[in-house]
Design a protein around this motif. Structure first.
Motif, PDB file in Angstrom:
ATOM      1  N   CYS A   1       0.814  -1.217   0.000  1.00 19.45           N
ATOM      2  CA  CYS A   1       0.000   0.000   0.000  1.00 19.45           C
ATOM      3  C   CYS A   1       0.850   1.271   0.000  1.00 19.45           C
ATOM      4  O   CYS A   1       1.727   1.451   0.847  1.00 19.45           O
ATOM      5  CB  CYS A   1      -0.918   0.023   1.219  1.00 19.45           C
TER       6      CYS A   1
ATOM      7  N   PRO B   1      -7.526  -3.397   3.235  1.00 19.42           N
ATOM      8  CA  PRO B   1      -6.423  -4.269   2.812  1.00 19.42           C
ATOM      9  C   PRO B   1      -5.098  -3.789   3.402  1.00 19.42           C
ATOM     10  O   PRO B   1      -4.811  -2.591   3.386  1.00 19.42           O
ATOM     11  CB  PRO B   1      -6.403  -4.101   1.288  1.00 19.42           C
ATOM     12  N   GLY B   2      -4.330  -4.737   3.923  1.00 17.50           N
ATOM     13  CA  GLY B   2      -3.002  -4.399   4.448  1.00 17.50           C
ATOM     14  C   GLY B   2      -2.980  -4.051   5.917  1.00 17.50           C
ATOM     15  O   GLY B   2      -1.923  -4.008   6.523  1.00 17.50           O
ATOM     16  N   SER B   3      -4.153  -3.803   6.518  1.00 17.95           N
ATOM     17  CA  SER B   3      -4.151  -3.480   7.946  1.00 17.95           C
ATOM     18  C   SER B   3      -3.979  -4.767   8.744  1.00 17.95           C
ATOM     19  O   SER B   3      -4.300  -5.845   8.257  1.00 17.95           O
ATOM     20  CB  SER B   3      -5.449  -2.783   8.325  1.00 17.95           C
ATOM     21  N   LYS B   4      -3.447  -4.639   9.962  1.00 18.03           N
ATOM     22  CA  LYS B   4      -3.178  -5.823  10.782  1.00 18.03           C
ATOM     23  C   LYS B   4      -3.657  -5.582  12.210  1.00 18.03           C
ATOM     24  O   LYS B   4      -3.528  -4.481  12.734  1.00 18.03           O
ATOM     25  CB  LYS B   4      -1.671  -6.106  10.835  1.00 18.03           C
ATOM     26  N   PRO B   5      -4.162  -6.624  12.842  1.00 17.67           N
ATOM     27  CA  PRO B   5      -4.626  -6.477  14.218  1.00 17.67           C
ATOM     28  C   PRO B   5      -3.482  -6.513  15.234  1.00 17.67           C
ATOM     29  O   PRO B   5      -2.502  -7.233  15.033  1.00 17.67           O
ATOM     30  CB  PRO B   5      -5.516  -7.709  14.399  1.00 17.67           C
ATOM     31  N   VAL B   6      -3.617  -5.730  16.286  1.00 13.18           N
ATOM     32  CA  VAL B   6      -2.688  -5.807  17.418  1.00 13.18           C
ATOM     33  C   VAL B   6      -3.547  -5.965  18.673  1.00 13.18           C
ATOM     34  O   VAL B   6      -4.460  -5.172  18.913  1.00 13.18           O
ATOM     35  CB  VAL B   6      -1.812  -4.535  17.521  1.00 13.18           C
TER      36      VAL B   6
ATOM     37  N   ARG C   1       4.914  -6.390   7.823  1.00 16.86           N
ATOM     38  CA  ARG C   1       3.941  -6.612   6.760  1.00 16.86           C
ATOM     39  C   ARG C   1       2.822  -5.583   6.816  1.00 16.86           C
ATOM     40  O   ARG C   1       1.863  -5.664   6.043  1.00 16.86           O
ATOM     41  CB  ARG C   1       3.330  -8.014   6.887  1.00 16.86           C
ATOM     42  N   TYR C   2       2.920  -4.633   7.742  1.00 21.90           N
ATOM     43  CA  TYR C   2       1.825  -3.662   7.844  1.00 21.90           C
ATOM     44  C   TYR C   2       1.685  -2.920   6.516  1.00 21.90           C
ATOM     45  O   TYR C   2       2.629  -2.313   6.033  1.00 21.90           O
ATOM     46  CB  TYR C   2       2.041  -2.668   8.993  1.00 21.90           C
ATOM     47  N   GLY C   3       0.504  -2.983   5.952  1.00 24.34           N
ATOM     48  CA  GLY C   3       0.269  -2.324   4.675  1.00 24.34           C
ATOM     49  C   GLY C   3       0.527  -3.207   3.472  1.00 24.34           C
ATOM     50  O   GLY C   3       0.419  -2.754   2.338  1.00 24.34           O
ATOM     51  N   LEU C   4       0.863  -4.443   3.717  1.00 26.02           N
ATOM     52  CA  LEU C   4       0.978  -5.404   2.610  1.00 26.02           C
ATOM     53  C   LEU C   4      -0.381  -6.076   2.432  1.00 26.02           C
ATOM     54  O   LEU C   4      -0.945  -6.610   3.387  1.00 26.02           O
ATOM     55  CB  LEU C   4       2.041  -6.463   2.924  1.00 26.02           C
ATOM     56  N   ILE C   5      -0.908  -6.019   1.223  1.00 24.42           N
ATOM     57  CA  ILE C   5      -2.188  -6.662   0.941  1.00 24.42           C
ATOM     58  C   ILE C   5      -1.954  -8.170   1.003  1.00 24.42           C
ATOM     59  O   ILE C   5      -1.181  -8.713   0.226  1.00 24.42           O
ATOM     60  CB  ILE C   5      -2.737  -6.205  -0.419  1.00 24.42           C
ATOM     61  N   ASP C   6      -2.604  -8.819   1.970  1.00 26.27           N
ATOM     62  CA  ASP C   6      -2.249 -10.191   2.323  1.00 26.27           C
ATOM     63  C   ASP C   6      -2.542 -11.205   1.237  1.00 26.27           C
ATOM     64  O   ASP C   6      -3.587 -11.169   0.594  1.00 26.27           O
ATOM     65  CB  ASP C   6      -3.044 -10.622   3.567  1.00 26.27           C
TER      66      ASP C   6
ATOM     67  N   ASN D   1      -0.825 -14.830   5.425  1.00 26.93           N
ATOM     68  CA  ASN D   1      -0.223 -14.059   6.512  1.00 26.93           C
ATOM     69  C   ASN D   1       0.990 -14.694   7.164  1.00 26.93           C
ATOM     70  O   ASN D   1       1.892 -14.009   7.596  1.00 26.93           O
ATOM     71  CB  ASN D   1      -1.263 -13.799   7.597  1.00 26.93           C
TER      72      ASN D   1
ATOM     73  N   LEU E   1      -5.513   4.614   2.334  1.00 23.81           N
ATOM     74  CA  LEU E   1      -5.520   5.821   3.161  1.00 23.81           C
ATOM     75  C   LEU E   1      -4.246   5.913   3.991  1.00 23.81           C
ATOM     76  O   LEU E   1      -4.064   6.848   4.760  1.00 23.81           O
ATOM     77  CB  LEU E   1      -6.724   5.784   4.104  1.00 23.81           C
ATOM     78  N   PHE E   2      -3.397   4.902   3.859  1.00 23.16           N
ATOM     79  CA  PHE E   2      -2.187   4.907   4.684  1.00 23.16           C
ATOM     80  C   PHE E   2      -1.037   4.248   3.929  1.00 23.16           C
ATOM     81  O   PHE E   2      -1.269   3.457   3.017  1.00 23.16           O
ATOM     82  CB  PHE E   2      -2.439   4.160   6.008  1.00 23.16           C
TER      83      PHE E   2
ATOM     84  N   ASN F   1       2.866  -2.210  14.957  1.00 19.42           N
ATOM     85  CA  ASN F   1       1.571  -2.427  14.301  1.00 19.42           C
ATOM     86  C   ASN F   1       1.452  -3.781  13.604  1.00 19.42           C
ATOM     87  O   ASN F   1       0.392  -4.110  13.085  1.00 19.42           O
ATOM     88  CB  ASN F   1       1.298  -1.315  13.291  1.00 19.42           C
ATOM     89  N   ASP F   2       2.550  -4.510  13.544  1.00 22.41           N
ATOM     90  CA  ASP F   2       2.501  -5.862  12.992  1.00 22.41           C
ATOM     91  C   ASP F   2       2.873  -6.815  14.124  1.00 22.41           C
ATOM     92  O   ASP F   2       4.024  -6.865  14.564  1.00 22.41           O
ATOM     93  CB  ASP F   2       3.486  -5.978  11.817  1.00 22.41           C
TER      94      ASP F   2
ATOM     95  N   THR G   1      -3.006 -16.020  11.735  1.00 20.97           N
ATOM     96  CA  THR G   1      -1.551 -15.905  11.878  1.00 20.97           C
ATOM     97  C   THR G   1      -1.075 -14.456  11.821  1.00 20.97           C
ATOM     98  O   THR G   1       0.122 -14.201  11.882  1.00 20.97           O
ATOM     99  CB  THR G   1      -0.829 -16.745  10.814  1.00 20.97           C
ATOM    100  N   ASP G   2      -2.010 -13.514  11.708  1.00 20.22           N
ATOM    101  CA  ASP G   2      -1.616 -12.106  11.868  1.00 20.22           C
ATOM    102  C   ASP G   2      -1.358 -11.808  13.345  1.00 20.22           C
ATOM    103  O   ASP G   2      -0.764 -10.790  13.686  1.00 20.22           O
ATOM    104  CB  ASP G   2      -2.732 -11.176  11.377  1.00 20.22           C
TER     105      ASP G   2
END
Lengths: 479, 470
Positions: A82, B48-53, A201-206, A209, A101-102, A237-238, B272-273
């Protein structure tokens, strides 16, 4: 060939006008793209704005500007990563026109260090392929820089191709099962796939994972090391980002390899490997020996035998959940609003996913169904652990393992068309296992045959990217 | 399958919102702007691309609940993806738990002491909320508000051991009490919802699931309706089908959503995130140390320290606010008197007003003021009860009110004697009857005096004066 360092120094000394330089690069990209289709999007506006900003800061003699590691360096970005306000579609029609957006973590880092984003490189849709022919509906297939009738490899095909064609540039690729090293091999460039978790991987379109990794690709190994030093590091964030001390990757370049041990993977040579490929990889191994490395054969049965099965089980299971979010509702492609939500989602997904995406969704969904989960998905997770153990055992003895990156020369598109899906999947046989085990690996160009490049794959233990760079630069020096 | 014998079998799956400041997997606030889609980010919108914490505080809250429900706690916290397509799902999968829940094999006691088994307690994220502008069945479209998307939830699954709608209600009530004591649930704004599995003997326990019942009062209503519906169907020899129904609170009915032959397949895989979180002994110890007193602890304390009867102590402890109010009041007022007034009068007035204590504005200060006057015999019980009714409606300064309304008890003996003399003079017939041996006639005179004093005298005292006079 001139490395990026010289360019950066000239930009810092203002010997090169950064805006003019960037403008020229963009024009060159357009020119290359007319024939080779390496870029889905050329982010001209962003690139020129960044260049102008750098120019202003250089003129104002801003103190920080001189410390920027990538000042003025053109960086291409795999479409799956992204970039804020720049169309990022992972090569899929279902995400067409989607502007994040990011910024991905790696993009933030690149921007902070003065790197200039020139565009989004073409790829197999969501990374689903090894030849970049599985591009999304409406996307163009990138062509091999040495022979336009042949494949760039994939899925980071555009990234590999443009790395070969465009000077003064480094690429951000992404690998799930070999998508950095394999196209790097087919295009004759270096590609480093880092340890899983080393690069956020934050912002990588999965795609998948537990397997996805972002890594640098470039024509010079120094450039690859430089970009790696910018993008690696902990990211809160990852959750899977490794909180470990960062390595000074560039310090490994040209470090002697005398006495270091390399294991030659027995099962990766012989039947199924093209003679020209084998010959050139052995040449590469010879160069390492000449620099003082010790080699020995090692048998790694499990990874070669079960790598593909394990990989496709895990990767498609995860992918099928990752792709669920694309339903024409919140972003990307949309359809005429009709019927129930179920009918609408079905229409959006049927019309906008390509065939391979659909195939993998179906495979992955099947593998996670009740009654099959234990036999497929959970079993694959167990085999993965066994594979890691086998590698770990090998790394007690060796600093790196070696094999061809691909068993064949870059194939012709007409031959790829004849492959069954399973034959297509087999192209990853050398590369899936280090990916499944989360091990860092590097493609090192070792020679040409029929004017087509051949690559050697080096695999190291977790967090030992430094050793790979050390070996890689030893081969480069030998050439 | 379990062998059932009771007339009605009910099992509950309860979702309660944990009262953390931020969402389960991002830092968006759980409270604040009610404007739709303002408390959102790329994570809770599933971009897309966001990840949980993971929000560690939410895990602590869930662990407290597991401890309070006597659960076995898993040494590892593992999240899975529960896949299904629905417009309220940002990612078309929900991050939940599957194989290994955070807690299992727990229990919770109902008011009468019956122990209900808890199968599992697990954590998950809340989906977005759907707004049906023209009602759930009729609306041509829905609006989606992601403010709630990603809020932390705990799911509590009971064994099918509840035998009536009343028990189901009581279970919910007891659970809310625990959540409230633990301070992990916002009793005013927090959402608690249940899906209920209900079956009856007559249908050979064909299982019907009722979705989405909000709050403990509703659960009884919904289940009473559903049990009656099933019994009615059975009476007419209709086969009760295994199905999923929804509760329409407005119309007080359940209606069929879908028949189901098989369990839905959510294709669970590990997310696995997120990494696996170790629930270390040390962490658990710290959490245990922070655990507030629970209802059972309060009961013990009230009996030992305040010398209350066990029954009174249990009623007071059943509600956190009531127990806490009691503890404060008991510092200034005789605890036995305080307990009597809180558990009987206050609860009576609250019930009459259909209010929970936390919904009323009355606080311990009002109760102390009021009960001081009672304790010192400055006002009669009668007057105090009347004041309490008004206090529950809207609080005021008790002492001033008593002064202003001249409600002090008439304790001046001469004044009382004057009223008694008047009453005797005015009711000669009653006196005559009494003298003839009709004991009840005396009550009539006492009543007349009470009327004159506007209830500010104690009947016992009046009775004695009259007896002396006649």
């Amino acid at each position: 060939m001139e490395s990026i360092h010289n360019l950066i120094n000239k930009i810092k000394a203002q010997e090169i006008d950064i805006v003019e330089h960037t403008y020229k690069l963009i024009e060159e990209c357009k020119e290359i793209n007319r024939e080779y289709n390496y870029l889905n999007i050329i982010s001209e506006e962003l690139a020129l704005n960044q260049a102008r900003e750098i120019k202003v800061q250089l003129k104002q003699k801003n103190k920080n500007i001189k410390n920027k590691k990538l000042l003025g360096v053109a960086i291409s970005v795999k479409d799956a990563i992204c970039v804020k306000d720049v169309e990022s579609a992972a090569g899929s029609k279902i995400l067409q026109s989607y502007k994040p957006l990011f910024d991905a973590f790696v993009i933030q880092k690149v921007k902070e260090e003065g790197g200039i984003i020139i565009g989004k490189t073409s790829q197999d849709e969501f990374g689903f392929g090894g030849f970049s022919v599985n591009v999304g509906i409406g996307f163009k297939v990138p062509k091999n820089p040495f022979d336009m009738e042949r494949s760039c490899g994939g899925s980071s095909g555009g990234a590999a191709g443009i790395s070969q064609k465009l000077s003064n540039h480094v690429a951000l690729g992404e690998s799930t099962g070999g998508s950095i090293v394999e196209p790097a091999s087919f295009c004759g460039v270096y590609g480093l796939c880092p340890t899983y978790g080393r690069v956020s991987r934050y912002g990588l379109i999965d795609f998948s994972n537990s397997l996805d990794k972002i890594g640098p690709m470039g024509k010079n190994i120094e450039d690859v090391a430089l970009l790696m030093s910018v993008i690696s590091g902990y990211d809160k964030n990852d959750s899977t980002s490794l909180n470990v001390k960062d390595d000074n990757y560039e310090s490994y370049l040209k470090k002697p390899i005398k006495g270091m041990k390399i294991g030659i993977i027995k099962e990766a040579f012989g039947s199924g490997v093209e003679r020209e490929v084998e010959k050139n990889v052995y040449n590469g191994i010879e160069e390492l020996k000449e620099e003082g490395a010790k080699t020995e054969e090692i048998s790694l049965e499990l990874p070669i035998k079960y790598g593909i099965a394990t990989y496709y089980m895990i990767a498609t299971s995860e992918a099928s959940t990752n792709l669920a979010k694309y339903c024409g509702m919140r972003y990307g492609a949309s359809e005429k609003l009709e019927g129930s939500f179920n009918e609408y989602f079905t229409k959006a997904r049927s019309n906008n996913f390509g065939d391979e995406a659909k195939r993998r969704i179906i495979l992955g969904t099947f593998a996670r169904m009740a009654g099959y989960r234990d036999a497929f998905y959970l079993k694959a997770m167990k085999v993965r652990t066994l594979m890691i153990n086998e590698y770990k055992k090998a790394f007690k003895k060796f600093d790196a393992l070696v094999s061809p990156t691909a068993s064949i020369l870059p194939p012709k598109f007409e031959d790829i068309e004849k492959l069954s899906p399973l034959q297509h999947y087999m192209i990853d046989v050398m590369t899936v296992s280090p990916n499944v085990a989360g091990l860092p690996h590097l493609n090192v160009p070792v020679g040409f045959e029929k004017n087509l490049p051949i690559g050697m794959l080096l695999i190291a233990d977790h967090l030992q990217e430094g050793k790979l760079l050390q070996f890689g630069s030893a081969v480069e020096k030998g050439k | 399958m379990k062998h059932f014998t009771t007339d009605i079998v009910i099992g509950l799956e309860i979702h309660a919102e944990l009262d953390t400041k931020t969402k389960l997997f991002c830092s968006c606030p759980t409270h604040g702007s009610e404007e739709p889609n303002t408390r959102t980010c790329e994570v809770c919108l599933g971009m897309p691309g966001s990840k949980p914490v993971l929000n560690k505080k939410a895990v602590e809250f869930a662990l407290k609940l597991c401890l309070a429900l006597n659960c076995e706690i898993s040494p590892e916290l593992i999240f899975s993806r529960k896949s299904y397509f629905y417009p309220d799902m940002a990612k078309n999968y929900q991050i939940s738990q599957y194989e290994i829940p955070l807690g299992k094999n727990g229990s919770l006691k109902l008011r009468e002491g019956k122990k209900v088994g808890i199968t599992r307690v697990h954590m998950e994220e809340d989906p977005a909320s759907l707004i049906h502008p023209a009602g759930m069945k009729e609306s041509a479209y829905v609006l989606v508000d992601y403010n709630r998307s990603g809020n932390p939830l705990v799911e509590i699954v009971t064994e099918p051991e509840l035998e009536s709608p009343e028990e189901a209600r009581d279970f919910m009530k007891q659970l809310i009490t625990v959540l409230n004591y633990l301070e992990i649930f916002d009793i005013n704004e927090g959402i608690i919802k249940a899906d209920a599995n209900v079956s009856i003997k007559e249908s050979n326990y064909a299982r019907v699931e009722i979705k989405n019942i909000t709050g403990f009062k509703e659960i009884e209503r919904a289940l009473v309706y559903e049990v009656n519906r099933q019994k009615e169907e059975a009476k007419h020899h209709k086969k009760i089908e295994q199905e999923t129904r929804a509760w329409d609170s407005e119309n007080g009915v359940t209606f069929s959503l879908r028949k189901k032959e098989t369990e839905e397949d959510y294709g669970y895989i590990i997310d696995t995130d997120l990494t696996i979180v170790d629930i270390e002994e040390k962490w658990l110890k710290e959490i245990k140390k922070e655990m507030p007193e629970l209802a059972q602890d309060k009961v013990r304390k009230f009996v030992e320290k305040h010398k209350l009867k066990k029954e009174d102590a249990e009623i007071l402890a059943a509600e956190k606010e009531l127990a806490e109010m009691f503890e404060k009041v008991a510092e200034e007022i005789n605890p036995v008197l305080a307990a009597k007034w809180l558990r009987r009068e206050l609860v009576r007035v609250l019930n009459y007003n259909k209010k929970e204590l936390h919904e009323a504005e009355i606080d311990e200060k009002h109760m102390i003021d009021l009960l001081k006057l009672v304790e010192n015999k400055k006002i009669t019980d009668n007057v105090a009860a009347k004041i309490l009714e008004k206090l529950v409606e809207k609080p005021f300064d008790v002492k001033e009110y008593v002064k202003k309304e001249k409600l002090e008890a008439v304790s001046d003996i001469e004044e009382l004697e004057k009223y008694c003399r008047e009453a005797i003079g005015e009711n000669p017939k009653a006196i005559e009857d009494y003298r003839k041996g009709e004991a009840k006639a005396l009550n009539f005179i006492v009543g007349a005096v009470m009327k004159k004093t506007k209830g500010k005298a104690t009947p016992k005292e009046v009775n004695e004066i009259i007896l002396r006079m006649i």
